[in-house]
Design an enzyme around this catalytic site. Structure first.
Site, PDB file in Angstrom:
ATOM      1  CE1 TYR A 251     -13.260   2.804  -9.660  1.00  0.00           C
ATOM      2  CE2 TYR A 251     -15.459   2.105 -10.305  1.00  0.00           C
ATOM      3  CZ  TYR A 251     -14.320   1.923  -9.550  1.00  0.00           C
ATOM      4  OH  TYR A 251     -14.237   0.862  -8.690  1.00  0.00           O
TER       5      TYR A 251
ATOM      6  CE  LYS B  68     -11.617  -0.424 -10.608  1.00  0.00           C
ATOM      7  NZ  LYS B  68     -10.524  -1.196  -9.972  1.00  0.00           N
TER       8      LYS B  68
ATOM      9  CG  ASN C 106      -8.135  -4.353  -3.773  1.00  0.00           C
ATOM     10  OD1 ASN C 106      -9.293  -4.420  -4.130  1.00  0.00           O
ATOM     11  ND2 ASN C 106      -7.749  -3.571  -2.761  1.00  0.00           N
TER      12      ASN C 106
ATOM     13  CB  THR D 296     -14.859   0.700   0.853  1.00  0.00           C
ATOM     14  OG1 THR D 296     -15.178   1.649  -0.182  1.00  0.00           O
ATOM     15  CG2 THR D 296     -15.079  -0.714   0.341  1.00  0.00           C
TER      16      THR D 296
ATOM     17  CG  ASP E 265       3.420   5.997  -6.337  1.00  0.00           C
ATOM     18  OD1 ASP E 265       2.378   5.565  -6.865  1.00  0.00           O
ATOM     19  OD2 ASP E 265       3.900   7.113  -6.585  1.00  0.00           O
ATOM     20  CB  VAL E 266       0.538   0.994  -7.911  1.00  0.00           C
ATOM     21  CG1 VAL E 266       0.425   0.044  -6.731  1.00  0.00           C
ATOM     22  CG2 VAL E 266      -0.616   1.997  -7.949  1.00  0.00           C
TER      23      VAL E 266
ATOM     24  CG  ASP F 134      -2.220   0.768   0.972  1.00  0.00           C
ATOM     25  OD1 ASP F 134      -2.151   2.014   0.906  1.00  0.00           O
ATOM     26  OD2 ASP F 134      -3.281   0.139   0.833  1.00  0.00           O
TER      27      ASP F 134
END
Length: 252
Positions: A145, A149, A80, A180, A53-54, A37
């Site tokens: 978004y 996806k 995820n 969430t 950091d992705v 994360d």
């Protein structure tokens, strides 16, 4: 259940929400779990925290290397990590499109690319990507978004085809609206949070938001050793949002 005993898993975006619930479930079922994360300060035992950091390839590669070293190998990747976006096609500028695509799509690519050499050494290799009902249903004010996806779902299918003969299964989950912290922040910004929550609940045939634990259970199913014949699959966990068309309440 202890069906994950002896398996090693890496969960990205694992410090909160769906990722946290998934990490907890895998650990409860016997897996050794590393959590990747951007902020791992809240990640404690039994998890191995790895910060990354992705959007930065070097950061991702270093984190995956650290996770594999700490776990002693890698069998499962839960891809995820992701961020949300609101608005129509007119509402976000190029910079925002690049930012969200960089996290939600290219971020998954970076992690998978770093993990694949280690997964090839596993007899139970599996990748599960988190997509969304937004990939298959047109939702208002979610065009950016949704585009990311939809890309994740197509990415999943292509990866499954590329790696099936290497013994690596690749699937994705398509959650509906999940209760969430991100949804909580979204509701907090609404003019009428209670009304907004009621609207989100009402658009799902079950009449409630999906829980993070329900999505985690689906991820565990796809990642688990008993799903060895399942690859290239998208599993909806959306309260019937994608497939059901109900009449108004009270009508037969």
């Amino acid at each position: 259940m202890n069906d994950f005993t002896g398996l090693r898993a890496l969960v990205t975006g694992g410090a909160s929400g769906i990722g946290r619930a998934t990490a907890a479930l895998l650990a409860a079922r016997g897996a050794a779990v590393a959590v990747l994360d951007a902020d791992t300060t809240a990640v404690g035992e039994p998890f191995l925290p790895v910060r990354a950091d992705v959007t930065d390839d070097a950061s991702v590669r270093a984190a995956v290397t650290a996770a594999v070293a700490g776990l002693g190998g890698l069998d499962i990747l839960v891809n995820n990590a992701g961020i949300g976006a609101q608005g129509t096609v007119e509402d976000n500028d190029d910079a925002e499109w690049h930012r969200v695509l960089d996290v939600n799509v290219v971020g998954m690519v970076r992690v998978a690319r770093a993990a694949l050499p280690h997964l090839r050494r596993s007899r139970h290799a599996a990748i599960v990507n988190t997509s969304s009902v937004a990939a298959t249903a047109g939702l208002p004010q979610r065009v950016l978004y949704s585009a990311t996806k939809g890309a994740v779902q197509s990415l999943t299918l292509a990866m499954a085809a590329d790696h099936v003969r290497e013994g690596i299964r690749v699937n994705c989950v398509n959650p509906g609206t999940v209760d969430t912290p991100w949804i909580g922040r979204l509701l907090d910004r609404a003019p009428d949070p209670a009304a907004e929550r009621a609207a989100l609940e009402a658009r799902q045939p079950t009449g409630r938001l999906v829980t993070a634990e329900e999505v985690a259970a689906a991820i565990a199913h796809l990642a688990g050793p008993y799903s060895g014949a399942t690859t290239g699959t998208s599993l909806a966990v959306d309260g019937g949002m994608q497939g059901l068309r109900l009449r108004p309440a009270g009508q037969p």
